[in-house]
Design an enzyme around this catalytic site. Structure first.
Site, PDB file in Angstrom:
ATOM      1  N   ARG A  65       0.820  -1.217   0.000  1.00  0.00           N
ATOM      2  CA  ARG A  65       0.000   0.000   0.000  1.00  0.00           C
ATOM      3  C   ARG A  65       0.855   1.269   0.000  1.00  0.00           C
ATOM      4  NH1 ARG A  65      -5.331   1.741   1.812  1.00  0.00           N
ATOM      5  NH2 ARG A  65      -5.223   3.598   3.136  1.00  0.00           N
ATOM      6  N   ILE A  91      -7.593   7.572  -1.002  1.00  0.00           N
ATOM      7  CA  ILE A  91      -7.531   6.120  -1.028  1.00  0.00           C
ATOM      8  C   ILE A  91      -8.280   5.645   0.207  1.00  0.00           C
ATOM      9  CG2 ILE A  91      -5.274   6.164   0.127  1.00  0.00           C
ATOM     10  CD1 ILE A  91      -4.561   3.606  -1.294  1.00  0.00           C
ATOM     11  N   SER A  92      -9.207   4.709   0.040  1.00  0.00           N
ATOM     12  CA  SER A  92     -10.067   4.271   1.145  1.00  0.00           C
ATOM     13  C   SER A  92      -9.268   3.597   2.247  1.00  0.00           C
ATOM     14  CB  SER A  92     -11.140   3.299   0.635  1.00  0.00           C
ATOM     15  OG  SER A  92     -11.998   3.923  -0.277  1.00  0.00           O
ATOM     16  N   GLN A  93      -9.843   3.592   3.460  1.00  0.00           N
ATOM     17  CA  GLN A  93      -9.187   2.894   4.563  1.00  0.00           C
ATOM     18  C   GLN A  93      -9.100   1.407   4.229  1.00  0.00           C
ATOM     19  OE1 GLN A  93     -12.838   3.431   7.338  1.00  0.00           O
ATOM     20  NE2 GLN A  93     -11.646   1.799   8.286  1.00  0.00           N
ATOM     21  N   PHE A 235     -17.653   8.447   0.856  1.00  0.00           N
ATOM     22  CA  PHE A 235     -16.741   8.408  -0.280  1.00  0.00           C
ATOM     23  C   PHE A 235     -16.735   9.748  -1.003  1.00  0.00           C
ATOM     24  CE2 PHE A 235     -16.771   3.934   0.377  1.00  0.00           C
ATOM     25  CZ  PHE A 235     -15.756   3.359  -0.392  1.00  0.00           C
TER      26      PHE A 235
END
Length: 244
Positions: A65, A91-93, A235
């Site tokens: 990541r 960028i999402s968790q 989001f």
């Protein structure tokens, strides 16, 4: 003799660099996976009753990541929170990435569409699970950077396209699974059309600054779907081309 010595020293240095790259952020990545598993257990009755599969957890644990975010610090990259990637995007968790991947039920022979490439991290996760990933990004700089990152990391089964993802990517489909990483008030009909019968679409549905729910759409017949809201999320909004 001197040339041979320089060659040996160069090979040793290259080996050290390769080893350092392989071990970089290993502890942080392992800790991230444990956090994801703990979160899934504590929310099992709400989120995923069956838990997260070993395949998804392995993909999360193997994917670097920190190479997909501007700040490549191990402690920052693997924290269970969303991170900015520039140009107003995030960028999402990790838990949400894992959850969306789990809900998509990706199999090794699947062709998957992702709408909203961002940095390429979600595409990289999907690429470890599917035969082929087609991903669309509307922001030129992000599409370019993601393409380079995925290529440099040898994700050869991922194709990146610059454009408006609302219309999907018919030439690359039909798709066994579709993952959308931006919120919209309704599921785009073209994406449902490009989804195979038996396939799943996973996306956040809701208002840009209002309530959003991570939603799973299953296509159970050519003209019939079922929809269920899984969990509240937040989001970035789904971006369309100008004039759309």
């Amino acid at each position: 003799m001197k040339t041979l010595l320089l060659l040996v020293l160069s090979m040793i240095a290259a080996a050290r660099d390769a080893t350092a790259q392989d071990t970089e952020c290993v502890r942080e990545r392992a800790a991230m996976v444990e956090t994801i598993k703990a979160y899934a257990r504590s929310h099992a009755n709400v989120v995923v009753q069956q838990g997260l599969s070993d395949r998804v957890l392995e993909a999360m644990g193997q994917t670097k990541r920190h190479l997909f975010v501007p700040e490549r610090s191990c402690s920052i990259a693997y924290a269970d929170r969303p991170l900015p990637i520039g140009l107003g995007q995030t960028i999402s968790q990790p838990f949400i990435v894992a959850l969306m991947t789990e809900l998509a039920e990706v199999a090794p022979d699947h062709v998957v569409l992702e709408v909203g490439t961002g940095s390429g991290y979600q595409a990289a996760i999907l690429a470890r699970l599917a035969r082929k990933v087609c991903t669309i990004e509307i922001v030129p700089q992000l599409a370019e950077t993601a393409t380079k990152t995925l290529k440099d990391l040898a994700y050869d089964n991922v194709s990146v396209r610059l454009g408006d993802g609302y219309a999907g990517w018919p030439e690359c489909g039909p798709f066994d699974a579709i993952v959308v990483t931006a919120a919209l008030g309704q599921v785009p009909p073209p994406l449902i059309e490009q989804l195979k019968v038996g396939g799943r679409l996973v996306m956040p549905v809701g208002a840009e600054y209002g309530t959003q729910h991570l939603t799973v759409v299953e296509k159970i017949a050519p003209d019939k779907t079922t929809t269920r809201a899984v969990v509240p999320v937040r989001f970035v909004p789904f971006t369309r081309s100008q004039g759309r």
